[in-house]
Design a protein around this motif. Structure first.
Motif, PDB file in Angstrom:
ATOM      1  N   LEU A  43      -0.498   6.332  -3.474  1.00 41.31           N
ATOM      2  CA  LEU A  43      -0.844   7.206  -2.429  1.00 41.31           C
ATOM      3  C   LEU A  43      -0.219   6.432  -1.086  1.00 41.31           C
ATOM      4  O   LEU A  43       0.455   7.364  -0.183  1.00 41.31           O
ATOM      5  CB  LEU A  43      -2.308   7.508  -2.233  1.00 41.31           C
ATOM      6  CG  LEU A  43      -2.828   8.193  -3.306  1.00 41.31           C
ATOM      7  CD1 LEU A  43      -4.343   8.550  -3.001  1.00 41.31           C
ATOM      8  CD2 LEU A  43      -2.322   9.718  -3.498  1.00 41.31           C
ATOM      9  N   MET A  47       2.551   8.746   0.965  1.00 39.75           N
ATOM     10  CA  MET A  47       1.843   9.582   1.904  1.00 39.75           C
ATOM     11  C   MET A  47       1.880   8.909   3.055  1.00 39.75           C
ATOM     12  O   MET A  47       1.887   7.583   3.312  1.00 39.75           O
ATOM     13  CB  MET A  47       0.785  10.108   1.253  1.00 39.75           C
ATOM     14  CG  MET A  47       0.698  10.882   0.014  1.00 39.75           C
ATOM     15  SD  MET A  47      -1.146  11.439  -0.580  1.00 39.75           S
ATOM     16  CE  MET A  47      -1.166  12.866   0.258  1.00 39.75           C
ATOM     17  N   GLU A  51      -2.679  11.439   5.654  1.00 40.12           N
ATOM     18  CA  GLU A  51      -2.733  12.443   4.288  1.00 40.12           C
ATOM     19  C   GLU A  51      -3.390  11.632   3.277  1.00 40.12           C
ATOM     20  O   GLU A  51      -3.930  12.295   2.462  1.00 40.12           O
ATOM     21  CB  GLU A  51      -1.189  12.750   4.056  1.00 40.12           C
ATOM     22  CG  GLU A  51      -0.489  13.458   5.134  1.00 40.12           C
ATOM     23  CD  GLU A  51       0.944  13.744   4.765  1.00 40.12           C
ATOM     24  OE1 GLU A  51       1.610  14.720   5.402  1.00 40.12           O
ATOM     25  OE2 GLU A  51       1.669  12.778   4.107  1.00 40.12           O
ATOM     26  N   ALA A  52      -2.882  10.399   2.934  1.00 39.88           N
ATOM     27  CA  ALA A  52      -3.775   9.858   1.836  1.00 39.88           C
ATOM     28  C   ALA A  52      -5.124   9.675   2.190  1.00 39.88           C
ATOM     29  O   ALA A  52      -5.958   9.837   0.983  1.00 39.88           O
ATOM     30  CB  ALA A  52      -3.192   8.252   1.803  1.00 39.88           C
ATOM     31  N   ALA A  55      -6.341  13.139   1.142  1.00 40.36           N
ATOM     32  CA  ALA A  55      -6.234  13.466  -0.159  1.00 40.36           C
ATOM     33  C   ALA A  55      -7.546  12.745  -1.001  1.00 40.36           C
ATOM     34  O   ALA A  55      -8.145  13.346  -1.725  1.00 40.36           O
ATOM     35  CB  ALA A  55      -5.038  12.966  -0.870  1.00 40.36           C
ATOM     36  N   GLY A 199      -1.409  15.125  -3.861  1.00 37.04           N
ATOM     37  CA  GLY A 199      -2.144  13.987  -3.685  1.00 37.04           C
ATOM     38  C   GLY A 199      -3.453  14.286  -4.100  1.00 37.04           C
ATOM     39  O   GLY A 199      -4.210  13.341  -4.827  1.00 37.04           O
ATOM     40  N   VAL A 203      -5.665  12.227  -7.075  1.00 38.71           N
ATOM     41  CA  VAL A 203      -7.052  11.781  -6.930  1.00 38.71           C
ATOM     42  C   VAL A 203      -8.197  12.031  -7.998  1.00 38.71           C
ATOM     43  O   VAL A 203      -8.754  11.432  -8.462  1.00 38.71           O
ATOM     44  CB  VAL A 203      -7.549  12.008  -5.535  1.00 38.71           C
ATOM     45  CG1 VAL A 203      -8.951  11.061  -5.368  1.00 38.71           C
ATOM     46  CG2 VAL A 203      -6.641  11.128  -4.574  1.00 38.71           C
ATOM     47  N   ASN A 243      -9.364   2.215  -3.366  1.00 37.23           N
ATOM     48  CA  ASN A 243      -8.273   2.957  -3.061  1.00 37.23           C
ATOM     49  C   ASN A 243      -7.892   2.769  -1.498  1.00 37.23           C
ATOM     50  O   ASN A 243      -6.578   2.599  -1.300  1.00 37.23           O
ATOM     51  CB  ASN A 243      -8.714   4.553  -3.230  1.00 37.23           C
ATOM     52  CG  ASN A 243      -8.237   4.990  -4.554  1.00 37.23           C
ATOM     53  OD1 ASN A 243      -7.398   4.480  -5.363  1.00 37.23           O
ATOM     54  ND2 ASN A 243      -8.529   6.357  -4.698  1.00 37.23           N
ATOM     55  N   ILE A 247      -4.060   1.371  -0.423  1.00 35.02           N
ATOM     56  CA  ILE A 247      -3.479   2.177   0.590  1.00 35.02           C
ATOM     57  C   ILE A 247      -2.727   1.511   1.807  1.00 35.02           C
ATOM     58  O   ILE A 247      -1.550   1.513   1.912  1.00 35.02           O
ATOM     59  CB  ILE A 247      -4.137   3.553   0.955  1.00 35.02           C
ATOM     60  CG1 ILE A 247      -4.345   4.369  -0.096  1.00 35.02           C
ATOM     61  CG2 ILE A 247      -3.311   4.202   2.264  1.00 35.02           C
ATOM     62  CD1 ILE A 247      -5.197   5.526   0.293  1.00 35.02           C
ATOM     63  N   ALA A 331       2.453   8.991 -11.971  1.00 35.63           N
ATOM     64  CA  ALA A 331       1.811  10.111 -11.047  1.00 35.63           C
ATOM     65  C   ALA A 331       1.862  11.470 -11.867  1.00 35.63           C
ATOM     66  O   ALA A 331       1.100  12.463 -11.561  1.00 35.63           O
ATOM     67  CB  ALA A 331       2.835  10.273  -9.775  1.00 35.63           C
TER      68      ALA A 331
END
Length: 424
Positions: A43, A47, A51-52, A55, A199, A203, A243, A247, A331
């Motif tokens: 992510l 992204m 945005e991440a 998501a 995304g 998740v 997460n 990121i 992905a």
């Protein structure tokens, strides 16, 4: 102490229920692992930061609804997820098919985790073996260990989680100390950009199997509050901390490759922790997949397969997936899980909470601490609705695929069930 293999075909008695912490630690362990770190890295690489995190938030909301819904049902009935499916629309054979889907998905996870193990080994040996040979050796090695019940894996499991958490903390401190937050926020995706809907589906795909098997754990919970707190804790730690840190680290280092991340920041120790983490996760993946396929074959054909032989065959298939490059399609794999598993959960929740088709027999048998005498053979409406929901999630491009599959499967199952009632 929570033992998933206990009470496989019966309710967990009230006097065997355990504390919040006993269940929460195991549930948290399912998602506080390398898988989530990998997802965060993807992510962060593909992204923007905003945005991440959108998501993660949207995906966590879907995960929360699914986990709470099934978790509360598991706590109330005291049964595992696969057993619960029998009286949540799928019937005996239908629940076996659900178990088979889970087993195949876990086989895919085995292939991905083994590929990371192999990449770490190849990296540590400076490419002397090559990826294909490394993946073959690591896959065979782990398969033999699981097939013949090597006890050392239990020790590995106990130390892998704390080691992984300490490594993530160390890498986060080392990598993120002194970074310019403004630059990270403004930084565009380095890899091939992911849309917000893709995304969110990823998740959900990364965590949704945990939702489906949550009743396996919450059947040991004492009350609704425990189930709610378990779900909340898992989301906060796995999605926002593990997460979230992944990121930021992926954006700072400019890569989604966890092996490179670990090697760059923690050297040989980092690679060692990756190996331990993949051992721990793949032990569970291979064991559960073998068990699921063995049970499915016995349930449908009445033939009992030998566990060790089944494990060797499945491990070989998983190893082949690694060699063929399943990691390169990580992905895509998460996206597929994000549209295959949610329809199953949706159908179960519609049947249990809205239609309540079997609630009366469940309630009566629960008073006596037993399971219902009658079990539907197969719920065709549930199977058809799940297939339609998954197909819709794959083919419909508008909206969020995981949400499309979940809503369509649940709505179709509700309508078909009502239509069937009217016709009778």
């Amino acid at each position: 102490m929570v033992k998933i293999e206990d009470y496989p075909l019966s309710r967990v008695p009230q006097n065997k229920r355990v504390s919040f912490l006993s269940v929460a630690i195991i549930h948290l362990g399912m998602l506080t692992a390398l898988d989530q770190f990998m997802l965060g890295a993807v992510l962060g690489h593909r992204m923007t930061l905003g945005e991440a995190f959108i998501a993660i938030s949207a995906g966590s909301l879907i995960f929360a609804v699914a986990t709470l819904g099934l978790g509360l049902a598991g706590m109330r009935e005291g049964v595992s997820g696969s057993l619960l499916a029998r009286w949540c629309g799928f019937g005996r054979i239908g629940s076996v098919l659900v178990g088979l889907v889970i087993a195949i998905c876990l086989l895919g996870w085995f292939g991905i985790q083994n590929a990371i193990f192999a990449r770490s080994l190849d990296f540590a040996l400076q490419g002397k073996l090559g990826f294909i040979l490394s993946a073959s050796l690591t896959g065979i090695f782990l398969t033999i260990l699981v097939a013949f019940g090597f006890r050392a894996l239990r020790f590995t499991a106990r130390i892998a989680v704390p080691m992984f958490i300490m490594l993530v903390a160390f890498i986060s401190f080392t990598t993120l100390s002194g970074i310019n937050t403004t630059e990270i926020i403004a930084q565009p995706p380095v890899g091939e950009p992911l849309s917000l809907s893709e995304g969110i589906t990823m998740v959900v795909g990364g965590a949704i199997i945990a939702s489906l098997i949550t009743p396996d754990l919450t059947r040991y919970s004492r009350n609704k509050k425990q189930v709610f707190n378990i779900t909340l804790l898992t989301i906060l730690v796995s999605q926002y901390i593990v997460n979230g840190l992944a990121i930021l680290i992926a954006k700072t280092l400019g890569t989604a490759d966890v092996v490179t991340m670990m090697a760059q920041t923690a050297g040989g120790i980092g690679l060692l922790v990756v190996v331990f983490s993949t051992l721990r996760v793949n032990d569970i993946n291979l064991y559960s997949s073998s068990l699921g396929i063995t049970n499915a074959v016995e349930g449908v054909f009445g033939k009992k397969l030998k566990y060790s032989t089944t494990t060797l065959v499945i491990g070989s298939v998983g190893t082949l997936l690694s060699v063929l490059g399943i990691l390169e399609h990580y992905a895509d794999f998460l996206s597929l899980l994000g549209v295959i598993i949610p329809p199953i959960i949706s159908v179960m929740m519609v049947d249990y909470y809205i239609l309540r088709n079997h609630r009366s027999v469940l309630d009566r048998s629960r008073e006596n601490g037993i399971l219902p005498d009658s079990t539907p053979v197969i719920g065709w409406l549930a199977v058809i609705s799940c297939a339609a929901g998954s197909a819709a999630g794959i083919m419909i491009t508008a909206g969020v695929p995981t949400l499309n599959s979940l809503v369509i499967a649940g709505a179709l199952y509700y309508l078909l069930s009502k239509l069937k009632t009217l016709m009778h």
